[in-house]
Design an enzyme around this catalytic site. Structure first.
Site, PDB file in Angstrom:
ATOM      1  N   ARG A  51      -0.604   8.524   5.326  1.00  0.00           N
ATOM      2  CA  ARG A  51      -0.952   8.247   6.718  1.00  0.00           C
ATOM      3  C   ARG A  51      -0.053   9.079   7.633  1.00  0.00           C
ATOM      4  NH1 ARG A  51      -3.858   4.318   8.992  1.00  0.00           N
ATOM      5  NH2 ARG A  51      -4.024   2.944   7.196  1.00  0.00           N
ATOM      6  N   SER A  56       0.788  -1.239   0.000  1.00  0.00           N
ATOM      7  CA  SER A  56       0.000   0.000   0.000  1.00  0.00           C
ATOM      8  C   SER A  56       0.817   1.284   0.000  1.00  0.00           C
ATOM      9  CB  SER A  56      -0.928   0.024   1.208  1.00  0.00           C
ATOM     10  OG  SER A  56      -1.977  -0.865   0.994  1.00  0.00           O
ATOM     11  N   THR A  72      -5.965 -17.004   4.699  1.00  0.00           N
ATOM     12  CA  THR A  72      -4.783 -16.332   4.163  1.00  0.00           C
ATOM     13  C   THR A  72      -4.118 -17.080   3.004  1.00  0.00           C
ATOM     14  OG1 THR A  72      -4.434 -15.296   6.289  1.00  0.00           O
ATOM     15  CG2 THR A  72      -2.541 -15.352   4.808  1.00  0.00           C
TER      16      THR A  72
HETATM   17  C1  REX Z   1      -3.985  -7.996   1.979  1.00  0.00           C
HETATM   18  C2  REX Z   1      -3.820  -9.271   2.744  1.00  0.00           C
HETATM   19  C3  REX Z   1      -3.721  -6.793   2.861  1.00  0.00           C
HETATM   20  C4  REX Z   1      -2.402  -9.560   3.121  1.00  0.00           C
HETATM   21  C5  REX Z   1      -3.940  -5.475   2.162  1.00  0.00           C
HETATM   22  N1  REX Z   1      -2.881  -4.967   1.500  1.00  0.00           N
HETATM   23  O1  REX Z   1      -5.001  -4.881   2.219  1.00  0.00           O
HETATM   24  C6  REX Z   1      -2.828  -3.626   1.027  1.00  0.00           C
HETATM   25  C7  REX Z   1      -1.918  -2.957   2.023  1.00  0.00           C
HETATM   26  C8  REX Z   1      -2.323  -3.555  -0.378  1.00  0.00           C
HETATM   27  O2  REX Z   1      -0.720  -2.908   1.888  1.00  0.00           O
HETATM   28  N2  REX Z   1      -2.544  -2.612   3.173  1.00  0.00           N
HETATM   29  C9  REX Z   1      -1.853  -2.487   4.405  1.00  0.00           C
HETATM   30  C10 REX Z   1      -2.188 -10.871   3.881  1.00  0.00           C
HETATM   31  C11 REX Z   1      -2.750  -2.977   5.534  1.00  0.00           C
HETATM   32  C12 REX Z   1      -1.458  -1.088   4.742  1.00  0.00           C
HETATM   33  O3  REX Z   1      -2.038  -0.146   4.235  1.00  0.00           O
HETATM   34  O4  REX Z   1      -0.558  -0.977   5.557  1.00  0.00           O
HETATM   35  N3  REX Z   1      -3.086 -11.039   4.977  1.00  0.00           N
HETATM   36  C13 REX Z   1      -0.745 -10.794   4.370  1.00  0.00           C
HETATM   37  C14 REX Z   1      -4.086 -11.918   4.981  1.00  0.00           C
HETATM   38  C15 REX Z   1      -4.914 -11.952   6.244  1.00  0.00           C
HETATM   39  O5  REX Z   1      -4.305 -12.655   4.060  1.00  0.00           O
HETATM   40  N4  REX Z   1      -5.899 -12.979   6.232  1.00  0.00           N
HETATM   41  O6  REX Z   1      -0.529 -10.424   5.524  1.00  0.00           O
HETATM   42  O7  REX Z   1       0.137 -11.042   3.530  1.00  0.00           O
END
Ligand code: REX
Length: 409
Positions: free
Chosen positions: A323, A100, A161
């Site tokens: 952020r 992200s 996951t």
């Molecule tokens: C996707 C799942 C997490 C990852 C996500 N990623 O929304 C976006 C991002 C692109 O970077 N967001 C983070 C997986 C939160 C941010 O803004 O910091 N988790 C993993 C799962 C959980 O599958 N069930 O941790 O690799």
């Protein structure tokens, strides 16, 4: 520059320490805004940072790296392995998926388009993408500040996951397919009411970029950010499944305790696209944030829009693709975290970009590691005072809150 000694399992590189000797008020010469407040930044706790990385490894990260840039000085250190099969040591030259943190790039392009009068932040998204969203009241600003109420389709996608990841690892989605997945679910709030983080917002943002420019997001990232800043290790890696060049392999932590890590390096990242598909390095991320917060990528007016905050959880706020984290010593830092399978990324800088930190570990879905790495921000920006109780400092920055009392999560 001090040469790095590569030693598997220990800190592998430590470069320059004159950081400690440089007066923090000496802003980078090309900064167009004075480094207000940065003179007061405590010295980074470099031993603390090294300890944070070692802790992350003990907690399950195969490798971890951090780089700080400040007033022309650099500190970098890394530990552990980039590749568990070969045992190659991880270093700051390794590329990784930044997740992200991509959202800052996407927002920057849109703010440039606002500068060019091709976009109005308070115009409805449907003005530019007729019929895309089911509510004409959702504006560009709502999307960029996660206040659209559009459900995050990744909640369903990655509820489990590893199976969730394997189901999309090789898939190529259109933007519209991702938006459709979101719209199958009820909206989470009315437009503008609540901050609620959703990748859907930055898929819509990518669609806006492509509609308004007539080019792919790849072209716009390249022409507007990557080339002007000479970010030679930064790529939009979609839909190719490969990370080009030297890179760290990423290892996803399964939900079941004790289950082996899953090598997640190879994937299309199509579920993320303009919400999370860029690959970069710690050096390039620091260069990017320094330029953005130093006012070299947008007008001062658009940067000010990016920094209009809504509350976004404990000690956090969200602007437009940016952020803010309020650290234990009262210093605030600006940037983003990232999570794609196999990688956690941390890219934050002081208010005007005078001190920037980029860090990553090559695992994800490990909350303990994530908390440790967030702690590294305290080491980098609060120094040894990191443990000081809140409220006992003269360093507290003041921020405009554009939506006081708004619900948060
Ligand atoms: C996707 C799942 C997490 C990852 C996500 N990623 O929304 C976006 C991002 C692109 O970077 N967001 C983070 C997986 C939160 C941010 O803004 O910091 N988790 C993993 C799962 C959980 O599958 N069930 O941790 O690799």
């Amino acid at each position: 520059m001090v040469s790095a000694t590569a030693r598997r399992g220990t800190v592998v590189g430590a470069v320059l320490l004159s950081l400690l000797a440089v007066p923090a008020h000496a802003a980078a010469p090309s900064d167009s805004t004075p480094a207000t407040g940065e003179a007061a930044l405590p010295k980074p706790d470099l031993d603390g940072l090294r300890a944070d990385l070692r802790t992350a490894r003990r907690q399950g990260a195969p490798g971890a790296a951090v780089r700080i840039d400040a007033q022309g000085s650099t500190f970098r250190t890394a530990t552990g392995v980039a590749d568990r099969a070969t045992g190659r040591a991880l270093g700051n030259a390794d590329r990784f998926r930044i997740g992200s943190v991509t959202k800052i790039f996407t927002a920057t392009v849109l703010l440039q388009l606002a500068d060019e009068k091709k976009l109005r932040l308070d115009a409805p998204v449907n003005r530019y993408l007729p019929g895309l969203l089911p509510d004409d009241r959702i504006t560009v600003r709502h999307v960029l500040s996660h206040r659209s109420g559009l459900y995050d389709y990744t909640n369903d996608m990655f509820a489990r996951t590893v199976p969730g990841f394997e189901a999309v690892r090789d898939k190529v989605f259109t933007y519209r397919q991702l938006v459709d997945r979101s719209l199958r679910r009820p909206r989470t709030s009315s437009p503008g009411a609540v901050y609620s983080y959703s990748n859907t917002n930055f898929v819509v943002a990518g669609m806006l970029v492509e509609k308004l420019t007539g080019h792919s997001v790849r072209t716009e990232y390249q022409d507007r950010i990557i080339e002007p800043l000479k970010l030679s290790d930064t790529f939009y890696a979609h839909p190719s499944t490969r990370i080009p060049g030297r890179h760290a392999r990423g290892y996803l932590t399964p939900d079941q305790a004790g289950a082996p890590l899953v090598d997640a390096t190879r994937q299309t990242a199509s579920w993320a696209q303009s919400a999370g598909a860029i690959v970069s390095t710690t050096r390039d991320l620091n260069t990017f944030l320094r330029a953005l917060l130093g006012g070299r990528l947008t007008s001062a007016a658009q940067l000010a829009q990016m920094r209009r905050w809504v509350p976004a959880g404990a000690n956090q706020a969200y602007g437009l693709g940016l952020r803010r984290r309020d650290l234990s010593c009262g210093v605030s830092v600006y940037g983003h975290t990232g999570a794609v399978q196999g990688y956690y990324t941390y890219a934050f800088a002081s208010k005007n970009g005078g001190r920037s930190l980029a860090a990553f570990v090559n695992t994800s879905n490990n909350g303990t590691v994530h908390a440790t790495m967030l702690g590294a921000l305290d080491s980098a920006f609060c120094g040894k005072r990191a443990k000081a109780p809140r409220g006992r400092t003269a360093l507290v920055e003041r921020h405009e809150d554009i939506a006081p009392g708004i619900a948060r999560n």
